[in-house]
Design a protein around this motif. Structure first.
Motif, PDB file in Angstrom:
ATOM      1  N   PHE A  27      47.864  44.050  33.834  1.00  0.00           N
ATOM      2  CA  PHE A  27      48.449  43.849  35.160  1.00  0.00           C
ATOM      3  C   PHE A  27      49.616  44.789  35.361  1.00  0.00           C
ATOM      4  O   PHE A  27      50.457  44.941  34.476  1.00  0.00           O
ATOM      5  N   HIS A  31      50.870  45.874  41.542  1.00  0.00           N
ATOM      6  CA  HIS A  31      49.704  45.217  42.149  1.00  0.00           C
ATOM      7  C   HIS A  31      50.130  44.474  43.403  1.00  0.00           C
ATOM      8  O   HIS A  31      51.210  43.873  43.461  1.00  0.00           O
ATOM      9  N   SER A  52      51.909  46.369  47.647  1.00  0.00           N
ATOM     10  CA  SER A  52      52.361  47.171  46.504  1.00  0.00           C
ATOM     11  C   SER A  52      53.676  47.883  46.784  1.00  0.00           C
ATOM     12  O   SER A  52      54.404  48.241  45.860  1.00  0.00           O
ATOM     13  N   ASP A  97      45.510  42.377  43.250  1.00  0.00           N
ATOM     14  CA  ASP A  97      44.606  43.518  43.328  1.00  0.00           C
ATOM     15  C   ASP A  97      45.430  44.797  43.329  1.00  0.00           C
ATOM     16  O   ASP A  97      46.527  44.805  43.875  1.00  0.00           O
ATOM     17  N   PRO A  98      44.926  45.868  42.751  1.00  0.00           N
ATOM     18  CA  PRO A  98      45.682  47.124  42.796  1.00  0.00           C
ATOM     19  C   PRO A  98      45.970  47.600  44.219  1.00  0.00           C
ATOM     20  O   PRO A  98      46.986  48.247  44.457  1.00  0.00           O
TER      21      PRO A  98
END
Length: 120
Positions: A27, A31, A52, A97-98
């Motif tokens: 992680f 993210h 992000s 999520d990225p």
């Protein structure tokens, strides 16, 4: 990536709860992380998200009542929920999520969920 939520429970209308989501594994603190909720018979919906770049977004129904934040290390996500209403009753899920986005399909990692029940 593993996400573990905690902090759900039962509360009367007008009360407060704070949800936590601990992230581990592969992680990155950059993210995108967010909270979704799903009530019985309804679709899963976005509640709040930290993008992000650190910007936050909220669904209209919780603006001014809920606050999303991260700890300094960026590994724990919080959702402070004030002035709770019966319509806030749902299973709340942490997601990461990225890249992230707005829809559940935009998030690749999910926690197991924590139940929030608000009684009138």
């Amino acid at each position: 990536v593993q996400l573990v939520e905690s902090g759900g429970g039962s509360v009367q209308a007008g009360g407060s709860l704070r949800l936590s989501c601990a992230a581990s594994g592969y992680f990155y603190t950059t993210h995108c992380m967010g909270w979704f909720r799903q009530a019985p018979g309804k679709e899963r919906e976005l509640v709040a998200v930290v993008d992000s770049d650190g910007k936050t977004r909220y669904t209209d129904s919780v603006k001014g009542r809920f606050t999303i934040s991260k700890d300094n290390a960026g590994l724990t996500l919080y959702l402070q929920m004030n002035s709770l209403k019966p319509e806030d009753t749902a299973m709340y899920y942490c997601a990461a999520d990225p890249y992230g986005g707005t829809w559940p399909a935009d998030f690749g990692y999910w926690g197991q969920g924590t139940q929030v029940t608000v009684s009138s």
